[in-house]
Design an enzyme around this catalytic site. Structure first.
Site, short mmCIF file in Angstrom:
data_model
loop_
_atom_site.label_atom_id
_atom_site.label_comp_id
_atom_site.label_asym_id
_atom_site.label_seq_id
_atom_site.Cartn_x
_atom_site.Cartn_y
_atom_site.Cartn_z
N GLU A 1 51.50 40.92 53.11
CA GLU A 1 52.13 41.33 54.37
C GLU A 1 53.16 42.39 54.01
O GLU A 1 54.25 42.07 53.52
CB GLU A 1 52.81 40.11 55.02
CG GLU A 1 51.83 39.03 55.47
CD GLU A 1 51.10 39.38 56.76
OE1 GLU A 1 51.58 40.25 57.52
OE2 GLU A 1 50.04 38.79 57.00
N CYS B 1 60.22 44.60 59.62
CA CYS B 1 59.01 45.31 59.16
C CYS B 1 58.26 45.96 60.30
O CYS B 1 57.62 47.00 60.11
CB CYS B 1 58.10 44.34 58.41
SG CYS B 1 57.61 42.93 59.41
P1 NAD Z 1 60.34 43.21 47.82
O1 NAD Z 1 58.94 43.62 47.62
O2 NAD Z 1 61.39 43.93 47.04
O3 NAD Z 1 60.54 41.66 47.49
C1 NAD Z 1 59.73 40.65 48.04
C2 NAD Z 1 59.65 39.49 47.09
O4 NAD Z 1 59.02 39.90 45.89
C3 NAD Z 1 61.00 38.90 46.69
O5 NAD Z 1 60.90 37.50 46.73
C4 NAD Z 1 61.22 39.41 45.28
O6 NAD Z 1 61.92 38.49 44.49
C5 NAD Z 1 59.81 39.58 44.75
N1 NAD Z 1 59.69 40.72 43.83
C6 NAD Z 1 60.22 41.95 43.99
N2 NAD Z 1 59.86 42.74 42.96
C7 NAD Z 1 59.10 42.00 42.13
C8 NAD Z 1 58.45 42.23 40.88
N3 NAD Z 1 58.52 43.42 40.29
N4 NAD Z 1 57.76 41.23 40.32
C9 NAD Z 1 57.68 40.03 40.91
N5 NAD Z 1 58.29 39.74 42.09
C10 NAD Z 1 58.98 40.71 42.70
O7 NAD Z 1 60.57 43.33 49.37
P2 NAD Z 1 61.92 43.15 50.19
O8 NAD Z 1 62.84 44.28 49.83
O9 NAD Z 1 62.43 41.78 50.08
O10 NAD Z 1 61.38 43.35 51.68
C11 NAD Z 1 61.24 44.60 52.26
C12 NAD Z 1 59.80 45.02 52.42
O11 NAD Z 1 59.05 43.96 52.97
C13 NAD Z 1 59.65 46.16 53.39
O12 NAD Z 1 58.69 47.06 52.90
C14 NAD Z 1 59.13 45.49 54.65
O13 NAD Z 1 58.41 46.33 55.50
C15 NAD Z 1 58.30 44.42 54.09
N6 NAD Z 1 58.15 43.34 55.04
C16 NAD Z 1 56.93 43.09 55.58
C17 NAD Z 1 56.81 42.08 56.52
C18 NAD Z 1 55.49 41.73 57.13
O14 NAD Z 1 55.40 40.66 57.71
N7 NAD Z 1 54.45 42.55 57.04
C19 NAD Z 1 57.91 41.36 56.91
C20 NAD Z 1 59.14 41.65 56.33
C21 NAD Z 1 59.24 42.63 55.39
#
Ligand code: NAD
Length: 475
Positions: free
Chosen positions: A209, A243
């Site tokens: 997502e 998002c």
């Molecule tokens: P992110 O990708 O930085 O982090 C998400 C999760 O992944 C966190 O739990 C984090 O600990 C983990 N993570 C991050 N980098 C990692 C790595 N290198 N290895 C392993 N795990 C890792 O995202 P965010 O900053 O928390 O959220 C923002 C993004 O999420 C935006 O792009 C937004 O559009 C998207 N988003 C999508 C939805 C949806 O339902 N489609 C909803 C909310 C947010």
């Protein structure tokens, strides 16, 4: 503290011993999840307030109440959705009975982001439990108060089949090295690629997502004041960290002039003259994102707002008129900036949208049936909404998910149940009468006739061109 491997091993043990399969158990879990959200509502709302400055009412609307409703919806329909679905059997296989059944996958890993840190972890959890799985939850480290609240209360209300593992990249990396039966990830593109690569090692199916830039198109046939209010609500809710928020607006210059005026009025109506003093307006999650947003605004042309305070991480609702090439048009904004981008009309708007990555959502504000049809026929996006942003999430019958760069897979309601289940094909054919005798070798002319007409039709032969029009049959 248990190691990640021990946590997952325990979750697998519980799945393997059959605890999670009975319908009654699943309903009980959904009930406990709802009870947790009702009884601990204050604690969760306070945590969301601490992490994101979320007003308690907004926390209820978009997080706590949202998941409560999702769990209740699953509870209400689960028995019916789990019923085996009969499938008709072709003559060649008769007599036999065929059906499909939704079966649990096993141990599911749910990785959540920080922007709706409760909803985006617990709504997938509801689906995974309804489907009869055990679950490991990994909340975002960037919403530490919500993560701590989940680690405190989930084990109390869902002690058997759910484990919470707190932490950031190192802890997630450790989890991702292990084998799961499904990984459900919500977050950004970069981390999604890490998840997909790790999943490939174990051939684990994933749901991604993701986000991206969700455009809105507005034309002169709509009520601009009402459209502006809805756009401002969708964009500036949770201080723009949503998002599915409208990321930028496309309209003709003439429409933009009036729309900008209406957007300013709408922002004032929602958050007053000074959003810093509005309790209804959220805060930017951390300094890194605050600085990123400041750089985006400073690198473009601010036509309204722009005010901010680094200490409290307040960033006022801001309208921009970007020039081509401004960074704000090159990345997902994920904050309270709304660029207004002129186009010559619908056709150019569609070209702009199709030239970019497929969006998670596309919003069209128009009363013109031809315009609406053109967007539905000539664009691709996770969702398409007319006259309202973001609200499609709250319709449990609609699958929520992206397409292309905005994600793969979908969930909510029955779609969640299906995401976290395997639809197993089942066939039962009695040994007597043994109709298979008709197709077993050794082959004879009679068997060839039976196979070519009944089992694997060869089609009509010999018309003009001599080509066969036979139906393809697989083996
Ligand atoms: P992110 O990708 O930085 O982090 C998400 C999760 O992944 C966190 O739990 C984090 O600990 C983990 N993570 C991050 N980098 C990692 C790595 N290198 N290895 C392993 N795990 C890792 O995202 P965010 O900053 O928390 O959220 C923002 C993004 O999420 C935006 O792009 C937004 O559009 C998207 N988003 C999508 C939805 C949806 O339902 N489609 C909803 C909310 C947010």
């Amino acid at each position: 503290m248990q190691s990640a491997a021990a946590t997952v091993a325990r979750a697998r043990e519980i799945f393997d011993n059959g605890t999670t399969r009975p319908l009654a158990w699943r309903l009980e879990q959904l009930g406990s999840l709802r009870r947790m959200l009702i009884e601990r509502r204050r604690e969760f709302a306070a945590a969301l307030g601490a992490d994101l400055g979320k007003h308690e009412t907004e926390a209820q609307l978009t997080e706590i109440g949202f998941v409560t409703a999702e769990a209740a919806h699953l509870e209400k329909h689960l028995a019916a959705w789990l019923r085996p679905r009969p499938v008709s059997v072709p003559l060649a296989v008769q007599p036999a009975k065929a059906w499909t059944e939704l079966t649990p996958l096993g141990v599911v890993l749910v990785i959540g982001p920080w922007n709706y840190p409760l909803q985006l972890l617990l709504a997938p959890l509801a689906g995974a439990l309804a489907a009869g799985n055990t679950v490991v939850l990994k909340p975002s480290e960037h919403a530490p108060a919500t993560s701590a609240a989940l680690a405190r209360w989930v084990p109390e209300f869902l002690p058997e089949a759910v484990r919470v593992v707190e932490g950031g990249i190192p802890e997630t990396t450790e989890l991702l090295a292990l084998r799961f039966d499904h990984i459900f990830f919500t977050g950004g593109e970069a981390a999604a690629k890490v998840v997909l690569r790790a999943a490939a090692e174990h051939l684990t199916p994933v749901t991604l997502e993701l986000g991206g830039k969700s455009p809105a198109y507005v034309d002169a046939s709509t009520d601009l004041a009402k459209a502006a209010k809805r756009l401002a609500w969708g964009r500036f809710m949770n201080a723009g960290q949503t998002c599915v928020a409208p990321d930028y607006v496309l309209a003709t210059e003439e429409v933009l002039v009036s729309l900008q005026r209406e957007l300013v009025k709408a922002i004032r109506a929602l958050f007053g003259e000074d959003s810093a003093r509005s309790e209804s307006y959220g805060r930017i999650v951390n300094d890194k994102h605050f600085d990123r947003l400041a750089a985006l605004a400073d690198g473009s042309t601010v036509v309204h707002g722009g005010g901010r305070d680094a200490a409290s991480r307040h960033f006022a609702p801001t309208l921009l008129r970007p020039a081509p090439g401004d960074s704000v048009m090159g990345e997902e904004i994920f904050g309270p900036l709304l660029p207004l981008v002129p186009v010559s009309g619908m056709d150019e708007a569609i070209r702009v949208i199709n030239a970019a990555a497929k969006p998670l959502a596309l919003y069209v504000f128009s009363n013109d049936a031809g315009t609406r049809r053109a967007f539905s026929e000539r664009t691709s996006s996770g969702a398409l909404c007319f006259d309202v942003p973001a609200a499609h999430l709250t319709v449990p019958g609609l699958p929520f998910g992206g397409v292309g760069n905005s994600g793969m897979g979908a969930y909510h309601g029955e779609h969640s149940l299906r995401t976290f289940s395997h639809e197993r094909s089942t066939l039962s054919k009695p040994l007597r009468p043994d109709t298979l005798e008709l197709i077993y070798p050794p082959y004879t002319k009679t068997k060839d006739r039976i196979i070519s007409t009944l089992v694997a039709p060869a089609g009509k032969r010999g018309k003009k061109s001599g080509k066969t029009a036979g139906k393809k049959t697989g083996t």
